[in-house]
Design a protein around this motif. Sequence first.
Motif, short mmCIF file in Angstrom:
data_model
loop_
_atom_site.label_atom_id
_atom_site.label_comp_id
_atom_site.label_asym_id
_atom_site.label_seq_id
_atom_site.Cartn_x
_atom_site.Cartn_y
_atom_site.Cartn_z
N LYS A 54 -3.06 6.12 12.85
CA LYS A 54 -3.37 4.70 13.08
C LYS A 54 -3.18 3.85 11.83
N SER A 55 -3.81 4.27 10.74
CA SER A 55 -3.69 3.48 9.50
C SER A 55 -2.24 3.47 9.02
N THR A 56 -1.56 4.59 9.17
CA THR A 56 -0.16 4.65 8.73
C THR A 56 0.68 3.63 9.51
N PHE A 176 -6.09 -5.13 11.84
CA PHE A 176 -7.47 -4.86 11.41
C PHE A 176 -7.70 -3.36 11.41
N ASP A 177 -8.02 -2.77 10.24
CA ASP A 177 -8.26 -1.33 10.18
C ASP A 177 -9.76 -1.05 10.09
N GLU A 178 -10.33 -0.62 11.18
CA GLU A 178 -11.77 -0.34 11.29
C GLU A 178 -12.62 -1.44 10.65
N PRO A 179 -12.46 -2.67 11.14
CA PRO A 179 -13.12 -3.79 10.46
C PRO A 179 -14.64 -3.81 10.60
N SER A 409 -6.70 11.42 5.90
CA SER A 409 -7.03 10.13 6.49
C SER A 409 -8.49 9.81 6.23
N GLY A 410 -8.86 8.53 6.38
CA GLY A 410 -10.21 8.08 6.06
C GLY A 410 -11.29 8.94 6.72
N GLY A 411 -11.15 9.17 8.00
CA GLY A 411 -12.16 9.90 8.73
C GLY A 411 -12.26 11.35 8.29
MG LIG Z 1 -7.39 5.32 9.16
#
Ligand SMILES: [Mg+2]
Length: 506
Positions: A54-56, A176-179, A409-411
């Motif tokens: 997703k972020s990518t 918006f990335d996990e805003p 990734s963040g998670g």
């Molecule tokens: Mg991400």
Amino acid sequence: MLRADGAGEPTRRAALEVRALTKTFGGVTALDGVSLSVERGECHALVGENGAGKSTLGKVLAGIHRPDRGIVFIDGQMQAFNSPADAARAGVGMVHQEPVFCRDLSVAENLCLGRYPRRLGLFYSRRGARVRAEALLARIGAQLDVGQPMRRLATAQEQLVQIAAAIGTGARVLVFDEPTSSLSETESQRLFALIGSLRGRGVTSIYISHRLPEIFQLADRISVLRDGRLVGTVARAQASEAELVQMMIGRPLAEYFPQHLAAAPGRPLLEVENLSSPGRFSGVSLQVRAGEIVGLAGLVGAGRSEIARAIFGLDRRASGSLRVDGRALRLGSVRRALRSGVGLVPEDRQRQGLVLMMSGRANFSLVILDQLRRLLFLDQRRERRTAEDFFSRLNVKATSIEAPVASLSGGNQQKVVLAKWLACRLKVLIVDEPTRGVDVGAKAAIHALIDELARAGLGILLISSELPELLNLSTRILVLRAGRLAGELPRPAATQENLLRLMAGV
Ligand SMILES: [Mg+2]
Ligand SMILES: Nc1ncnc2c1ncn2[C@@H]1O[C@H](COP(=O)(O)OP(=O)(O)OP(=O)(O)O)[C@@H](O)[C@H]1O
């Protein structure tokens, strides 16, 4: 439903279209032939497990990553972004979760970076900058003291500045990335209202989140990514949570019921009496018994994390008395807290819990404080086995436990920190927002782990802003309001409604 392979003809009204996007990092394929078209003014959600890409995808759209293959169209024009500035010129902006501004410059200076107004064509005009910054904020209906340094802003305000900056440079597509991951409920609703009003002005949003309820509130359509591939796109009206989860993880998610509740709580492991810290909280007394999960509820700012930090010895101004497993613990030292068996999984894990350049395994067993060493495993084989076990239980997506954490990734980074603490086997574990930013599958696994620790006889203090999480896991729930305990709800009386009422004080 539009299937992944249906790249098809370009939609004439498409504000944004990507075709066959592929992006790899070393041996990892983050995006694998993703094709997607988003209409003008649409709010398009991107969901998927941690590491799904997703972020990518967001970063490719915002010019941060260059795809290996594939094409991006903005308003029907083919693009080849080499930088975020290129993307901004084409009308794409990204609202990042992490701070992106210079912390020490003022809001006005940040908003005018690179285009600072000048007086007589020569001198920087401070007043000009303020006026321009205020005007940019006013365009999105926001009001802030633009003279204050960026670092004074709360996350929600910083986000407004990011949105104002993007809209100010003419963004017509916002990613918006996990805003909402560090916003309160009220702040989130305000953000949704803003996204709604931007939509009215024809701005298209790409909205990445793990929180399905907000996606159902906001999105027109939802695209699901799995392992870098587009699984499918569904219209919100036709989508159900269960179906989305199934698309995300490729199987239905089993319902999870905590088992620790069946056991009667044992001896008190944590006894807090009259804990106070000036300006933060006062007169807090609570107990956590072996086998209990005590929920700590409250609005953002009620003092939940502050209490956790004080118990863990991080608040030098805290006063009051603490007992751990019957023995007095003096406040004000993390070392003493750890030695007596108290651990804290902090809220801000990325900043407080990880060494990004080290591998997952090294982070996992990282011995920051020598007191921890005894609690952790020294034996390398055992260390490796434990790390592997936790990685697989939480489904950490990494090439191996040796991959640097920065590449996760963040998670998945969140999962590594959490796993480290969960493996420590302390007496009292305080977990602050344990499932923030992790995907549905990992969330269930983390709940099961917390439950397992409680069943094994730990006392757990659980801080969470997600009411269903508190309601499902806790033996009982303490409610904090403006730095004081406002009440306690035993399990049978704990309903969402009762909780909200106590939290708000009505
Ligand atoms: Mg991400
Ligand atoms: N800079 C990088 N270097 C190496 N690998 C990366 C990099 N950025 C992302 N990856 C890898 O690409 C894959 C997709 O990552 P991405 O950040 O897009 O996931 P995500 O869907 O946003 O997950 P999350 O929900 O956890 O934020 C992951 O396997 C990740 O480890």
